[in-house]
Design an enzyme around this catalytic site. Structure first.
Site, PDB file in Angstrom:
ATOM      1  N   HIS C 216       0.812  -1.212   0.000  1.00  0.00           N
ATOM      2  CA  HIS C 216       0.000   0.000   0.000  1.00  0.00           C
ATOM      3  C   HIS C 216       0.849   1.267   0.000  1.00  0.00           C
ATOM      4  O   HIS C 216       0.329   2.363  -0.174  1.00  0.00           O
ATOM      5  CB  HIS C 216      -0.981  -0.026   1.176  1.00  0.00           C
ATOM      6  CG  HIS C 216      -2.169  -0.893   0.882  1.00  0.00           C
ATOM      7  ND1 HIS C 216      -3.458  -0.558   1.202  1.00  0.00           N
ATOM      8  CD2 HIS C 216      -2.252  -2.080   0.245  1.00  0.00           C
ATOM      9  CE1 HIS C 216      -4.276  -1.505   0.796  1.00  0.00           C
ATOM     10  NE2 HIS C 216      -3.563  -2.450   0.223  1.00  0.00           N
ATOM     11  N   SER C 220      -0.154  -1.129  -6.248  1.00  0.00           N
ATOM     12  CA  SER C 220      -0.040  -2.389  -6.972  1.00  0.00           C
ATOM     13  C   SER C 220       0.612  -2.189  -8.331  1.00  0.00           C
ATOM     14  O   SER C 220       0.459  -1.145  -8.958  1.00  0.00           O
ATOM     15  CB  SER C 220      -1.433  -2.994  -7.179  1.00  0.00           C
ATOM     16  OG  SER C 220      -2.002  -3.332  -5.960  1.00  0.00           O
ATOM     17  N   LYS C 244     -14.684  -8.209  -7.543  1.00  0.00           N
ATOM     18  CA  LYS C 244     -13.958  -9.108  -8.446  1.00  0.00           C
ATOM     19  C   LYS C 244     -13.219 -10.191  -7.643  1.00  0.00           C
ATOM     20  O   LYS C 244     -13.214 -11.368  -8.033  1.00  0.00           O
ATOM     21  CB  LYS C 244     -12.972  -8.293  -9.279  1.00  0.00           C
ATOM     22  CG  LYS C 244     -12.389  -9.082 -10.429  1.00  0.00           C
ATOM     23  CD  LYS C 244     -11.624  -8.183 -11.376  1.00  0.00           C
ATOM     24  CE  LYS C 244     -10.935  -9.003 -12.442  1.00  0.00           C
ATOM     25  NZ  LYS C 244     -10.253  -8.173 -13.428  1.00  0.00           N
ATOM     26  N   ASP C 245     -12.596  -9.782  -6.536  1.00  0.00           N
ATOM     27  CA  ASP C 245     -11.875 -10.755  -5.706  1.00  0.00           C
ATOM     28  C   ASP C 245     -12.824 -11.795  -5.122  1.00  0.00           C
ATOM     29  O   ASP C 245     -12.499 -12.979  -5.051  1.00  0.00           O
ATOM     30  CB  ASP C 245     -11.148 -10.043  -4.552  1.00  0.00           C
ATOM     31  CG  ASP C 245      -9.825  -9.433  -5.008  1.00  0.00           C
ATOM     32  OD1 ASP C 245      -9.381  -9.755  -6.125  1.00  0.00           O
ATOM     33  OD2 ASP C 245      -9.243  -8.642  -4.241  1.00  0.00           O
ATOM     34  N   GLU C 288       5.437 -33.733   0.438  1.00  0.00           N
ATOM     35  CA  GLU C 288       4.216 -33.187  -0.133  1.00  0.00           C
ATOM     36  C   GLU C 288       4.529 -32.588  -1.502  1.00  0.00           C
ATOM     37  O   GLU C 288       5.660 -32.157  -1.761  1.00  0.00           O
ATOM     38  CB  GLU C 288       3.661 -32.100   0.796  1.00  0.00           C
ATOM     39  CG  GLU C 288       3.009 -32.664   2.042  1.00  0.00           C
ATOM     40  CD  GLU C 288       1.612 -33.178   1.778  1.00  0.00           C
ATOM     41  OE1 GLU C 288       1.471 -34.198   1.073  1.00  0.00           O
ATOM     42  OE2 GLU C 288       0.659 -32.570   2.269  1.00  0.00           O
TER      43      GLU C 288
END
Lengths: 253, 182, 437
Positions: C216, C220, C244-245, C288
């Site tokens: 922030h 971005s 959207k997220d 894994e």
């Protein structure tokens, strides 16, 4: 929406890369159809009851199942009273009592299935050094699951001429490495069925594999039911969110 | 893009957007609520704990005047085989004078068997009086050493700070010698 | 924050709190009106998705810890009790188990997005470093979580991974005993792994906070890799990107639940359902899936490094493998200084794009090599080990050679002058609202 395609593609790759390794040796067991497969699959209670009968009359002589409790047998379709009667047929050691002694009593539904041997060392000693594994999780602890168990039960064969087997070893098509320390446990007619199912090795093997699948994953049915509801909700939610997102973005372009 | 192009549809669009906001919000809230429930429910007693929620007791070896303590759901349960005098004493009390008004008949299935949770209703101590060597209090029943509550031969509070009689758990006699608690 | 910058709220309670502690102003500034480039594609969902997965892992993990017993004699049994007896225990455990995998899927895609669009470049180097730190902490947490059911797989994974440290010269042996709290992987090891597995997610959470804080400050990145020049290039975070997220998240959750409810043991090896036996190693152990590429790099170093044709060895093979594995992650840390090309987005760097996509393929092949037994063959004749070594070589070459080389030589395609111009041009060319997300 088209933008999602490369991301979904990434997913497919990630998941494809993620599938675990396969077993080293041993033939792939035959693929049977099981009623518990698929999105809505569930256990067949009649098969479970028959499988339990085979387990308790044959396998239980050597194999423990100590993660399964007699109270769990209600899932096979037995009533509480029947489960109580089944449990009472077994003896467990309890104690110490007021005098400090251990004592024997009939098993209760809250007891786990009794072990054929007092401890692991006794089990190994009684079986020529080979430990009969606990069967509670067997179907999940082997590649192939129920198919593998069915395969081993029905896969005993004459060893090839060049195979060198020690006394107490047997040849099995589906066992990894082919050599197994367990004598063929099943034979036709050795367990009697009341529901008219064929009393054959193949039927016994499939029933006991069914039963062991249930034992290793008793919550399968509620899992599939819950999953269906959760997915249904999420699909609708995704639709609502798509519409909302589209509406919000409509004036941003 | 600009306000002019969408002007004619603005009002309609606003309503539709508000509706979508509300729907999305409602779905989110319902989803979160449904999702939270399994986590809360997982803290409830598990199946193995519930399987031990009842206990069977063989009462054949308990002589009149004797008492035993058994564990039920992690709590002590007093089982007393009362003598005729003890029953007589419990029944002769005038109920109206009691703090927690209960007749002896209300507290037992069979007069000779008194079954109670052995936890003082004051602050949760375990009263004395089960063994012959222990003090039984002023009324021949039980005595709580923590703050001096006296219980009579029916387990009713007679003296001291406790507000209630000793609790009677759910139980039944499955036959003459077997008691099922819980 | 000066009080003059406070936002005003209609709700008097909110206003009252905000006057005394401006949390609502902060939320509004950072998640409400926060200016966000208007041209994000769906790759930008994965940061938020990873955040949700972290919270989900914390919630399921805390509840599981209430039912789990961190003792060598009881751990396996207590996990089975969760699966069989605890109300909804099976669901919480499967969500946690598969949640780890899906958390890694989200984070791997998030890392790929950062690499593809050059999000690690100036001025976002520190943001990127916090991200790599999160990845490293996730690996440590996931590894310790893997051991907790005290299964054959988990117990032997603990043995193998802790033994890596024995490769360190001089202090290796005592260090491993320190890690174990004994002379083998046993109860003390399990106990401390549980304590750390519970602690580390909160450390991750703290680093995520720093990661988001740093984000922030710089703002971005975006698919074009050019910084926003003004209001016409950005949109407020809410409602545009919250909506959207959330949509992207719901799609991700569908896939996650599909696996958790219908193939919950897809990522689990059968030896995960056998109790740990320190006397008997399973014939084939694998980590894994999210560790497989690094595991392959570890196993690729099968040779001592020293002066050729002499007996002098500087780095024995075992230590070399460990260095290579940790070096593979270290590459990510120094990446901002290896790639100094001024253009960020791979859209305008065709050569960089090619080599990066090759790296993705390389990484997937490494994963495949890591999954197979150490002596496996490719097409029955070539040792798979050689493929692993080739891919390891490319992995390091990408960072050490290719990135610096491209930084100096690659001629980028012409950049658009601004985000809004690029968005509008595309909108003119393709008027379908579907395409212009």
């Amino acid at each position: 929406m088209l933008r999602l395609i490369p991301i979904l593609f990434c997913f497919v790759i990630a998941i494809g890369a993620a599938s675990p390794a396969k077993a080293a040796e041993g033939e792939h067991p035959p693929h049977l159809h099981w009623s518990f497969q698929g999105m809505f699959g569930s256990y067949d209670k009649a098969a479970l009851q028959r499988g339990y009968k085979v387990y308790s009359q044959v396998c239980a002589a050597c194999h423990s199942m100590d993660r399964v409790y007699y109270r769990n047998l209600t899932a096979l379709g037995y009533s509480e009273a029947e489960v109580k009667a089944i449990a009472a047929g077994f003896t467990v050691t309890d104690g110490p009592n007021d005098e400090g002694d251990m004592f024997e009593r009939p098993a209760r539904p809250s007891d786990h299935m009794v072990n054929p041997f007092p401890n692991k060392e006794a089990a190994v000693y009684a079986n020529n050094g080979a430990f009969p594994p606990d069967m509670s999780l067997l179907a999940k602890a082997r590649h192939g699951g129920a198919n593998y168990i069915f395969g081993v039960m029905t896969g005993y064969e004459e060893p090839p001429v060049d195979a060198e087997l020690l006394p107490g070893q047997y040849w099995n098509r589906y066992m990894p490495g082919h050599v197994i320390a367990m004598a063929p446990p099943l034979s036709d007619g050795m367990v009697s069925y009341e529901d008219g199912s064929p009393e054959t090795v193949a039927q016994y093997a499939s029933d006991v594999a069914h039963f062991l699948s249930w034992a290793s994953e008793p919550t399968l049915e509620s899992r599939k039911r819950t999953g269906f509801k959760a997915l249904l909700f999420l699909l609708v939610f995704a639709g609502v969110m798509y519409a909302t997102k589209k509406k919000i973005w409509a004036n941003a372009h | 893009m600009s306000a002019q192009t969408t002007n004619s549809k603005t009002e309609d669009g606003e309503t539709r957007r508000d509706f979508l906001y509300l729907t999305a919000g409602a779905f989110g809230a319902v989803g979160a609520g449904c999702f939270a429930w399994p986590f809360i429910d997982s803290l409830n007693p598990a199946a193995d704990t519930l399987a031990l929620a009842t206990v069977e007791v063989n009462i054949a070896p308990i002589e009149p005047g004797q008492a035993i303590t058994v564990v039920w759901q992690g709590k002590p349960v007093f089982i007393r085989h009362r003598t005729a005098e003890e029953i007589e004493e419990a029944r002769s009390v005038d109920v109206a004078t009691l703090r927690d008004k209960q007749t002896d008949e209300d507290r037992v299935e069979k007069p000779e068997w008194l079954v109670m949770v052995g936890i003082c209703t004051h602050l949760g101590c375990v009263p004395l009086g089960q063994k012959t060597t222990q003090p039984k209090g002023d009324f021949g029943g039980w005595f709580c050493p923590c703050h001096g509550s006296h219980y009579d031969t029916a387990g009713r509070i007679r003296k001291g700070p406790a507000p209630k009689n000793l609790k009677v758990p759910p139980y039944k006699f499955t036959n003459d010698t077997t008691l099922l608690i819980g | 924050m000066a009080s003059g910058e406070r936002a005003s709220f209609k709700n008097p309670v909110v206003n009252w709190i905000d006057e005394r502690l401006p949390v609502f102003t902060l939320m509004n500034k950072e998640y409400g009106v926060f200016p966000t480039p208007r041209n994000f594609n769906y790759f930008w969902n994965f940061g938020a998705i990873a955040m949700v997965m972290l919270v989900l892992m914390l919630v399921t993990g805390i509840v599981l810890a209430m039912h789990y017993t961190p003792h060598a004699d009881h751990a396996f049994g207590s996990v089975e009790r969760i699966m069989r007896d605890v109300n909804w225990g099976w669901m919480i455990r499967y969500l946690h188990m598969n949640g780890a995998s899906f958390f890694f899927i989200a984070v791997y895609i998030h890392i790929f997005r950062g690499m593809y669009y050059g999000s690690y470049k100036k001025p976002r180097e520190l943001l990127w470093i916090f991200g790599v730190l999160i990845f490293l902490l996730m690996m440590a947490t996931a590894f310790m979580g893997y051991t907790l059911p005290w299964s054959q797989m988990g117990g032997w994974a603990a043995t193998v991974i802790t033994n890596l440290f024995s490769a360190i010269p001089l202090i290796g042996g005592p260090l491993v005993e320190l890690l174990w709290g004994g002379f083998s992987v046993d109860n003390p090891t399990l106990n401390r792994f549980f304590a750390l597995h519970y602690l580390l997610p909160f450390v991750i959470f703290a680093v995520v906070f720093l990661h988001v804080w740093a984000l922030h400050i710089t703002g971005s990145n975006n698919p074009l890799g050019i910084e926003p020049k003004g209001k016409q290039d950005t949109l407020p975070f809410h409602p545009y990107y919250t909506a959207k997220d959330t949509f992207g998240l719901s799609i991700f959750l569908i896939l996650y639940l599909l696996v958790s409810f219908y193939a919950p043991n897809m990522f689990a090896h059968p030896d995960h359902f056998v109790e740990f036996n320190p006397m008997q190693t399973p014939p084939h152990i694998v980590p894994e899936w999210y560790f497989l590429p690094f595991y392959a790099i570890l196993r690729a170093i099968t040779f001592d490094i020293g002066i050729p044709f002499t007996e002098i060895v500087f780095i024995p093979a075992k230590l070399g493998g460990v260095i290579a594995m940790f070096g593979a992650v270290a590459m990510l840390f120094i990446m901002p200084w290896l790639d100094t090309h001024p253009v960020k987005s791979a859209r305008f760097r065709p050569q960089y794009k090619l080599f990066l996509l090759l790296l993705v393929v390389d990484f997937l092949i490494l994963g495949y090599v890591g999954m197979e037994p150490a002596d496996a063959m490719l097409f029955g004749s070539i040792k798979l080990l050689y493929l692993g070594q080739l891919c390891t070589a490319y992995y390091f070459a990408y960072f050490i050679v290719i990135l610096p080389w491209l930084s100096r030589t690659e001629k980028a395609l012409p950049l658009p002058s601004s985000i809004s111009e690029a968005v509008l041009n595309k909108h003119k060319a393709k008027p379908s609202p579907e395409a212009a997300a």
